[in-house]
Design a protein around this motif. Structure first.
Motif, PDB file in Angstrom:
ATOM      1  N   LYS A 166     -27.681  -3.219 -46.260  1.00 46.58           N
ATOM      2  CA  LYS A 166     -27.031  -3.651 -47.507  1.00 46.58           C
ATOM      3  C   LYS A 166     -25.849  -2.721 -47.762  1.00 46.58           C
ATOM      4  N   ILE A 167     -24.690  -3.300 -47.918  1.00 45.04           N
ATOM      5  CA  ILE A 167     -23.464  -2.538 -48.117  1.00 45.04           C
ATOM      6  C   ILE A 167     -23.572  -1.647 -49.357  1.00 45.04           C
ATOM      7  N   ASN A 168     -23.221  -0.369 -49.192  1.00 50.59           N
ATOM      8  CA  ASN A 168     -23.188   0.660 -50.239  1.00 50.59           C
ATOM      9  C   ASN A 168     -24.575   1.085 -50.736  1.00 50.59           C
ATOM     10  N   LYS A 169     -25.650   0.662 -50.085  1.00 49.26           N
ATOM     11  CA  LYS A 169     -27.018   1.030 -50.494  1.00 49.26           C
ATOM     12  C   LYS A 169     -27.366   2.462 -50.064  1.00 49.26           C
ATOM     13  N   GLY A 170     -26.658   2.975 -49.076  1.00 44.47           N
ATOM     14  CA  GLY A 170     -26.919   4.324 -48.579  1.00 44.47           C
ATOM     15  C   GLY A 170     -27.097   4.310 -47.077  1.00 44.47           C
TER      16      GLY A 170
END
Length: 166
Positions: free
Chosen positions: A117-121
Motif C-alpha cells: 500500500k503506497i505510503n503505508k511504510g
C-alpha cells in the motif's frame, strides 16, 4: 518457535535480549516515516548480510549478500516502493552497504508487502543495534552477538510477533 518483540525485549524460546524500537514505540503504522514499529504478526522474507563482515552465516533462511549497489526504496512515488533496489536509483532509498555496522545482518519482515500500500511504510527490518540502543525509524535492532546466536535456529515458518504486551 516464534519471536516475540515487546517494548524492551526480543524473546526467542528462553533467550531474551534487549532491543531498540522506533522512536514512537510500538503501534499502528499510519504512514511512511512516522517512526512507529508496527504491531502485528509478520513473516521473515529473507536475510541480507555483508559477506565481508559476516564470514559464515548459519541459517535456514534465504540469504542475499549485500553489495555496494544495493538499497531499499522508501519512496511512495516509485513502482519499486518497499523493495530491494539497485543503485543508482532515481527515487528516495536507503543504502544498505554502510560504513556503520547496523546493516551487517538484516531480517526483512513482510510488513506492507503483497499487496504494497503506497505510503503505508517500508523497510521493517530486524538489524544490528547501535552501542547505546539508539531508537530506530521503525525497525527492531539487537546486538550482533545476540543476532548470530538466534539466526541459527530461525526457520521459514518462524513468525515475528510485535506487541505492547509482555
Amino acid at each position: 518457535m516464534h519471536i516475540l518483540i515487546n517494548k524492551k525485549y526480543l524473546i526467542y524460546d528462553k533467550y531474551k535480549v534487549k532491543c531498540a524500537l522506533g522512536k514512537r514505540g510500538i503501534g499502528y503504522k499510519r504512514k511512511e516515516g512516522d517512526l512507529v514499529t508496527p504491531r502485528g504478526q509478520y513473516k521473515i522474507k529473507f536475510v541480507l548480510y555483508r559477506k565481508d563482515r559476516i564470514k559464515k552465516i548459519k541459517t535456514k533462511l534465504k540469504k542475499i549478500i549485500i553489495k555496494k549497489n544495493m538499497g531499499w526504496c522508501d519512496d511512495p512515488k516509485s513502482k519499486k516502493y518497499n523493495q530491494l533496489v539497485y543503485l543508482p536509483f532515481k527515487y528516495s532509498h536507503e543504502k544498505l552497504f554502510l560504513k556503520r555496522n547496523i546493516y551487517d545482518i538484516i531480517l526483512v519482515l513482510n510488513f506492507n508487502m503483497n499487496p504494497t500500500k503506497i505510503n503505508k511504510g517500508s523497510a521493517i527490518f530486524i538489524h544490528i543495534a547501535c552501542n547505546n540502543y539508539k531508537k530506530t525509524k521503525g525497525c527492531i535492532a539487537i546486538k550482533k552477538t545476540h543476532f548470530l546466536k538466534i539466526i541459527k535456529n530461525i526457520k521459514n515458518s518462524t513468525k515475528i510477533k510485535i506487541s505492547n504486551q509482555k
